[in-house]
Design an enzyme around this catalytic site. Structure first.
Site, mmCIF file in Angstrom:
data_model
loop_
_atom_site.group_PDB
_atom_site.id
_atom_site.type_symbol
_atom_site.label_atom_id
_atom_site.label_comp_id
_atom_site.label_asym_id
_atom_site.label_seq_id
_atom_site.Cartn_x
_atom_site.Cartn_y
_atom_site.Cartn_z
ATOM 1 N N CYS A 117 0.803 -1.224 0.000
ATOM 2 C CA CYS A 117 0.000 0.000 0.000
ATOM 3 C C CYS A 117 0.840 1.281 0.000
ATOM 4 O O CYS A 117 0.327 2.360 -0.297
ATOM 5 C CB CYS A 117 -0.937 0.011 1.202
ATOM 6 S SG CYS A 117 -1.956 -1.471 1.333
ATOM 7 N N HIS A 257 -3.633 7.017 2.786
ATOM 8 C CA HIS A 257 -3.995 5.699 2.279
ATOM 9 C C HIS A 257 -5.373 5.336 2.829
ATOM 10 O O HIS A 257 -5.649 5.533 4.011
ATOM 11 C CB HIS A 257 -2.957 4.672 2.715
ATOM 12 C CG HIS A 257 -3.355 3.260 2.456
ATOM 13 N ND1 HIS A 257 -3.897 2.847 1.258
ATOM 14 C CD2 HIS A 257 -3.307 2.143 3.251
ATOM 15 C CE1 HIS A 257 -4.149 1.550 1.319
ATOM 16 N NE2 HIS A 257 -3.806 1.116 2.515
ATOM 17 N N ASN A 287 -10.147 -0.578 0.329
ATOM 18 C CA ASN A 287 -8.685 -0.506 0.312
ATOM 19 C C ASN A 287 -8.183 -0.994 -1.036
ATOM 20 O O ASN A 287 -8.255 -2.179 -1.349
ATOM 21 C CB ASN A 287 -8.121 -1.364 1.448
ATOM 22 C CG ASN A 287 -6.611 -1.293 1.558
ATOM 23 O OD1 ASN A 287 -5.921 -0.840 0.646
ATOM 24 N ND2 ASN A 287 -6.082 -1.761 2.668
#
Length: 339
Positions: A117, A257, A287
């Site tokens: 990520c 994020h 996500n």
């Protein structure tokens, strides 16, 4: 400051989201869960799912082409392509090479980058240094994931979290004092077991995966990752601001994020920002790993929320364990040769 010769910034952004929407109501029919349970613990209401015949390179190419079109730059002018992903089309060639061919960016060097990520932040730090040093003029950094293809759809603790998509940025020279002001990157391999996909590499090759094994799906120790994420987001943001020589009072927008709303809330409180200065699209996309920051950034720019002169903090964390943050004084005005 990492800069040597010239300032490097983001000249344009782009994004691509698959058409299929998977809602929490849909997930209620697949596993033992509920919309209330998912929203309360994560903030996610729906996510996008790529088609079976839609690979990461397809989504990455669409996002990259959109960014190039906005920047007014032809694919043939691109010097470097970096694709940040944990779901490449295949082990080799790199997804970046496949994207290069799809775009027609014949003169570009190309490689993939794996930092989960944090991948987009790692990728932009590499591209910015190539541009800043004068080695290259234009670089494409793309964050893309097809996480739906490696999610265990019978595991309610992980299948509710992830989605697919792609975001891209064109990195190029900007006026001095603008663009990337600092980067803060880090890793802790001691946490490698907390977030991983075991099968498919040299440790557990695909032919050795036992029938019924869950080794070829995402595994996450949710509680431990949550605690790490809160620490990493706050520390990375603080260090990036310190390196840039500015304070949290100077920050106009936070682009975090998009993993969990409670983690984002912690970062927001640390910076003391009002929520209208935070870019959040987690509720609609879940996500998307390396794609989450560039997609959120592109949406905010497209909506006119982020304008030239704004001070941005981009921050994220991911498997590895990895983390990263950058401070950008936003400017999409390119510095031309000879100026």
């Amino acid at each position: 400051m990492f800069r040597t010769n010239r300032a490097a910034g983001i000249l344009a952004t782009g994004r691509y989201l698959p058409e299929k929407v998977l809602t929490n109501a849909d997930l209620e029919k697949m596993v033992e869960t509920s919309d209330e349970w998912i929203v309360t613990r994560t903030g996610i209401k729906e996510r996008r799912i790529s088609r079976q015949d839609e690979a990461s390179s397809d989504m990455a190419t669409a996002a990259a082409q959109q960014a190039l079109d906005k920047a007014g730059i032809a694919a043939e002018q691109v010097d470097l392509i970096i694709v940040a992903t944990v779901t490449p089309d295949m082990f080799f060639p790199s997804t970046a090479c496949i994207v290069q061919e799809k775009l027609g960016a014949k003169r570009a060097a190309a490689f993939d980058l794996s930092a989960a990520c944090s991948g987009f932040l790692y990728g932009t730090s590499v591209a910015a240094q190539f541009v800043s040093s004068g080695t290259y003029r234009y670089a494409l950094v793309i964050g893309v994931e097809s996480l739906s293809k490696i999610v265990d759809w019978s595991d309610r603790s992980t299948c509710v979290l992830f989605g697919d998509g792609a975001g891209a940025a064109v990195i190029g020279p900007v006026e001095e004092g603008n663009g990337f002001l600092s980067f803060e990157l880090g890793a802790d391999g001691g946490g490698a077991e907390l977030l991983k996909l075991e099968a498919g590499g040299s440790r557990i090759p695909v032919p050795k995966v036992e029938p019924g094994s869950r080794e070829n799906y995402i595994h996450m120790a949710g509680g431990e990752v949550f605690k790490f994420a809160v620490r990493a987001m706050n520390t990375a943001s603080d260090q990036a601001l310190l390196k840039a020589g500015i304070t949290k009072e100077d920050v106009d927008f936070l682009v975090p994020h998009q993993a969990n709303l409670r983690i984002i809330d912690s970062a927001v409180k640390r910076l003391g920002l009002p929520y209208d200065k935070v870019v959040v699209n987690l509720n609609r996309y879940g996500n998307m790993s390396s794609a989450s920051i560039p997609v959120a950034l592109d949406e905010a720019v497209s909506e006119g929320r982020i304008k030239d002169g704004d001070m941005l903090v981009l921050v994220g964390f991911g498997g590895g364990l990895t983390w990263g943050a950058s401070v950008i004084k936003w400017s999409t005005k390119e510095k031309k040769e000879g100026e």
